[in-house]
Design a protein around this motif. Structure first.
Motif, short mmCIF file in Angstrom:
data_model
loop_
_atom_site.label_atom_id
_atom_site.label_comp_id
_atom_site.label_asym_id
_atom_site.label_seq_id
_atom_site.Cartn_x
_atom_site.Cartn_y
_atom_site.Cartn_z
N VAL A 81 0.87 -1.17 0.00
CA VAL A 81 0.00 0.00 0.00
C VAL A 81 0.91 1.22 0.00
N ILE A 82 0.71 2.08 -1.00
CA ILE A 82 1.51 3.30 -1.10
C ILE A 82 0.57 4.48 -1.30
N GLU A 83 1.10 5.67 -1.15
CA GLU A 83 0.35 6.88 -1.47
C GLU A 83 0.97 7.52 -2.71
N ALA A 84 0.14 8.19 -3.49
CA ALA A 84 0.62 8.83 -4.71
C ALA A 84 -0.08 10.16 -4.91
N GLU A 85 0.65 11.10 -5.43
CA GLU A 85 0.07 12.40 -5.77
C GLU A 85 -0.84 12.24 -6.99
N PRO A 86 -1.99 12.89 -7.01
CA PRO A 86 -2.80 12.88 -8.22
C PRO A 86 -1.99 13.42 -9.40
N GLY A 87 -2.15 12.81 -10.56
CA GLY A 87 -1.46 13.24 -11.76
C GLY A 87 -0.22 12.44 -12.09
N VAL A 88 0.27 11.63 -11.14
CA VAL A 88 1.43 10.78 -11.41
C VAL A 88 0.91 9.46 -11.98
N SER A 89 1.70 8.82 -12.82
CA SER A 89 1.26 7.54 -13.38
C SER A 89 1.37 6.45 -12.32
N ILE A 90 0.56 5.42 -12.46
CA ILE A 90 0.63 4.28 -11.56
C ILE A 90 2.04 3.69 -11.58
N CYS A 91 2.62 3.58 -12.76
CA CYS A 91 3.97 3.02 -12.90
C CYS A 91 5.00 3.85 -12.15
N ASP A 92 4.99 5.16 -12.33
CA ASP A 92 5.96 6.02 -11.65
C ASP A 92 5.78 5.97 -10.14
N ALA A 93 4.53 5.94 -9.67
CA ALA A 93 4.28 5.86 -8.23
C ALA A 93 4.82 4.55 -7.67
N ALA A 94 4.59 3.45 -8.38
CA ALA A 94 5.06 2.14 -7.93
C ALA A 94 6.58 2.10 -7.91
N LEU A 95 7.21 2.52 -8.99
CA LEU A 95 8.67 2.48 -9.06
C LEU A 95 9.32 3.33 -7.97
N ALA A 96 8.72 4.47 -7.66
CA ALA A 96 9.26 5.36 -6.63
C ALA A 96 9.23 4.71 -5.25
N GLN A 97 8.36 3.71 -5.07
CA GLN A 97 8.23 3.03 -3.79
C GLN A 97 8.85 1.63 -3.81
N GLY A 98 9.63 1.33 -4.84
CA GLY A 98 10.34 0.06 -4.90
C GLY A 98 9.52 -1.11 -5.43
N ILE A 99 8.36 -0.83 -6.01
CA ILE A 99 7.55 -1.88 -6.64
C ILE A 99 7.97 -1.91 -8.10
N GLU A 100 8.73 -2.91 -8.47
CA GLU A 100 9.41 -2.94 -9.77
C GLU A 100 8.51 -3.46 -10.89
N ILE A 101 7.52 -2.66 -11.26
CA ILE A 101 6.69 -2.99 -12.41
C ILE A 101 7.59 -2.96 -13.65
N GLU A 102 7.48 -4.00 -14.45
CA GLU A 102 8.28 -4.04 -15.68
C GLU A 102 7.85 -2.90 -16.60
N HIS A 103 8.81 -2.30 -17.29
CA HIS A 103 8.52 -1.18 -18.20
C HIS A 103 9.58 -1.14 -19.29
N ALA A 104 9.52 -2.10 -20.18
CA ALA A 104 10.56 -2.31 -21.18
C ALA A 104 10.75 -1.13 -22.13
N CYS A 105 9.71 -0.35 -22.37
CA CYS A 105 9.83 0.77 -23.30
C CYS A 105 10.15 2.07 -22.58
N ASP A 106 10.51 1.97 -21.31
CA ASP A 106 10.84 3.14 -20.49
C ASP A 106 9.66 4.09 -20.37
N ARG A 107 8.47 3.53 -20.27
CA ARG A 107 7.23 4.27 -19.96
C ARG A 107 6.80 5.23 -21.07
N CYS A 108 7.02 4.85 -22.33
CA CYS A 108 6.62 5.76 -23.42
C CYS A 108 5.48 5.19 -24.27
#
Length: 112
Positions: A18-45
């Protein structure tokens, strides 16, 4: 601040998270910032489907999927009506419950 609840995933977050995230941030960026390593092969583009997630609750508060995301999702493993690319889904004001699928279609994973 919205809470993002990640359901347990056997390798990425076995206990869930369970993490907190600022509105407007992507789910992926919020997860990665908290150490939840969602795969993102295209570097989120928005060029692959490796960051595919299923939003089990709260999905109506996310930014709507555009045509590119919808087209890419058609190729995702385990697609469901609540599926989103976590790099494109921006957090709104509501709490979310998120499932990370067990598999992705990434043929070039750097994980060992």
């Amino acid at each position: 601040m919205p809470r993002l609840t990640f359901l347990p995933h056997e390798t990425i977050c076995p206990q869930g998270a369970v993490i907190e995230a600022e509105p407007g941030v992507s789910i992926c960026d919020a997860a990665l910032a908290q150490g939840i390593e969602i795969e993102h092969a295209c570097d989120r583009c928005a060029a692959c489907t490796t960051c595919h997630v299923i939003v089990r609750a709260g999905g109506d508060s996310l930014t709507p999927a555009d045509d590119l995301e919808e087209d890419l999702l058609d190729r995702a493993w385990g697609l469901e009506p609540e599926s989103r690319l976590s790099c494109q889904a921006l957090v709104g004001e509501d709490d979310l419950v998120i499932e990370i699928p067990l598999y992705t279609l990434n043929m070039v994973s750097e994980r060992r």
